[in-house]
Design an enzyme around this catalytic site. Structure first.
Site, short mmCIF file in Angstrom:
data_model
loop_
_atom_site.label_atom_id
_atom_site.label_comp_id
_atom_site.label_asym_id
_atom_site.label_seq_id
_atom_site.Cartn_x
_atom_site.Cartn_y
_atom_site.Cartn_z
CG ASP A 1 -5.52 9.09 6.55
OD1 ASP A 1 -5.19 9.38 7.71
OD2 ASP A 1 -6.21 9.86 5.85
CD GLU B 1 -2.90 1.27 0.49
OE1 GLU B 1 -2.55 1.55 -0.67
OE2 GLU B 1 -4.09 1.19 0.84
CG ASP B 2 -0.85 4.84 -1.49
OD1 ASP B 2 -1.55 4.22 -0.66
OD2 ASP B 2 -1.34 5.65 -2.30
CG PHE C 1 -3.50 15.15 0.84
CD1 PHE C 1 -4.35 14.10 1.17
CD2 PHE C 1 -3.15 15.33 -0.49
CE1 PHE C 1 -4.85 13.25 0.19
CE2 PHE C 1 -3.64 14.49 -1.47
CZ PHE C 1 -4.49 13.45 -1.13
NE ARG D 1 -2.20 8.24 -9.74
CZ ARG D 1 -2.85 7.83 -8.65
NH1 ARG D 1 -2.18 7.44 -7.59
NH2 ARG D 1 -4.16 7.79 -8.62
P1 5GP Z 1 -7.32 4.93 4.43
O1 5GP Z 1 -8.36 3.95 3.96
O2 5GP Z 1 -6.27 4.30 5.32
O3 5GP Z 1 -7.92 6.15 5.05
O4 5GP Z 1 -6.62 5.51 3.17
C1 5GP Z 1 -5.86 4.78 2.33
C2 5GP Z 1 -5.79 5.44 0.98
O5 5GP Z 1 -6.11 6.83 1.03
C3 5GP Z 1 -4.40 5.40 0.45
O6 5GP Z 1 -4.17 4.24 -0.27
C4 5GP Z 1 -4.35 6.62 -0.43
O7 5GP Z 1 -4.85 6.32 -1.70
C5 5GP Z 1 -5.29 7.59 0.22
N1 5GP Z 1 -4.55 8.58 1.07
C6 5GP Z 1 -4.55 8.68 2.41
N2 5GP Z 1 -3.77 9.70 2.83
C7 5GP Z 1 -3.24 10.23 1.70
C8 5GP Z 1 -2.32 11.29 1.46
O8 5GP Z 1 -1.79 11.98 2.34
N3 5GP Z 1 -2.01 11.54 0.14
C9 5GP Z 1 -2.56 10.82 -0.87
N4 5GP Z 1 -2.19 11.17 -2.11
N5 5GP Z 1 -3.41 9.81 -0.68
C10 5GP Z 1 -3.75 9.51 0.59
#
Ligand code: 5GP
Length: 181
Positions: A104, A100-101, A153, A166
């Protein structure tokens, strides 16, 4: 390289990213000695990290890809995770590492981990380049984390805002004025 006009800070340079990704690859190689591993890339944000990471793993690995959506063009999760592209093969009995990237809220990974466990994977672990623990709304933890970051972010190295940025080589904090527009 010159700072992109839409970002306010570089958090991790290309060089720092490469070094940490190599360390993660070495750690995974040690932990899975003698085992086969299915490396699952979460599209699209993790794609650059994934391509770098797999080349630092010295194991018998197979590759697959999955995509979810919860953010749309926003900087906050909608709270609802949807599968937009499924894996191409069954995962029953396999060691799976979800690449995963960023974690959050943890909602995306909670959804994927449950899905893979329900499909009878032998093991499911999470490897995330970035972790934002302040945003967490679930009990999800990464097993392999590149960097823990504050609640900003970020874009670059595969991460987008509305599909842009990206291709920036570094992980950068996006200028809040961009998403306030
Ligand atoms: P979660 O489900 O944990 O809230 O979020 C996961 C996904 O939200 C990540 O795979 C990503 O695509 C997006 N995301 C969460 N925080 C960020 C951020 O700071 N920057 C970007 N570009 N995407 C984020």
């Amino acid at each position: 390289m010159k700072l992109h006009q839409d970002v306010c800070e570089v958090l991790y340079t290309e060089k720092q990213l490469q070094q940490r990704v190599a360390e993660l690859g070495a750690q995974i190689t040690r932990d899975y000695q003698g085992e086969e591993v299915l490396m699952v890339c979460t599209l699209r944000g993790a794609c650059i990290f994934y391509c770098d990471l797999i080349r630092h793993i010295d194991l018998d690995i197979k590759l697959d890809f999955i995509a979810t959506s919860s953010y749309g063009n926003d900087t906050k999760s909608s709270g609802e995770v949807r599968l937009t592209k499924d894996l191409s093969s069954p995962i029953s009995g396999k060691n799976v590492i979800i690449v995963e990237d960023i974690i959050d809220s943890g909602l995306t990974l909670k959804y994927l981990k449950r899905l893979f466990e329900a499909r009878d994977a032998k093991s499911v672990r999470i490897c995330s380049l970035l972790d934002k623990p302040e945003g967490r709304q679930t009990d999800i933890e990464g097993d392999y984390i590149g960097f823990t970051i504050p609640n900003a972010f970020v874009v670059g190295y595969g991460l987008d805002y509305a599909e842009r940025y990206r291709n920036l080589p570094d992980v950068c904090v996006l200028d809040p004025r961009i998403y306030a527009k």
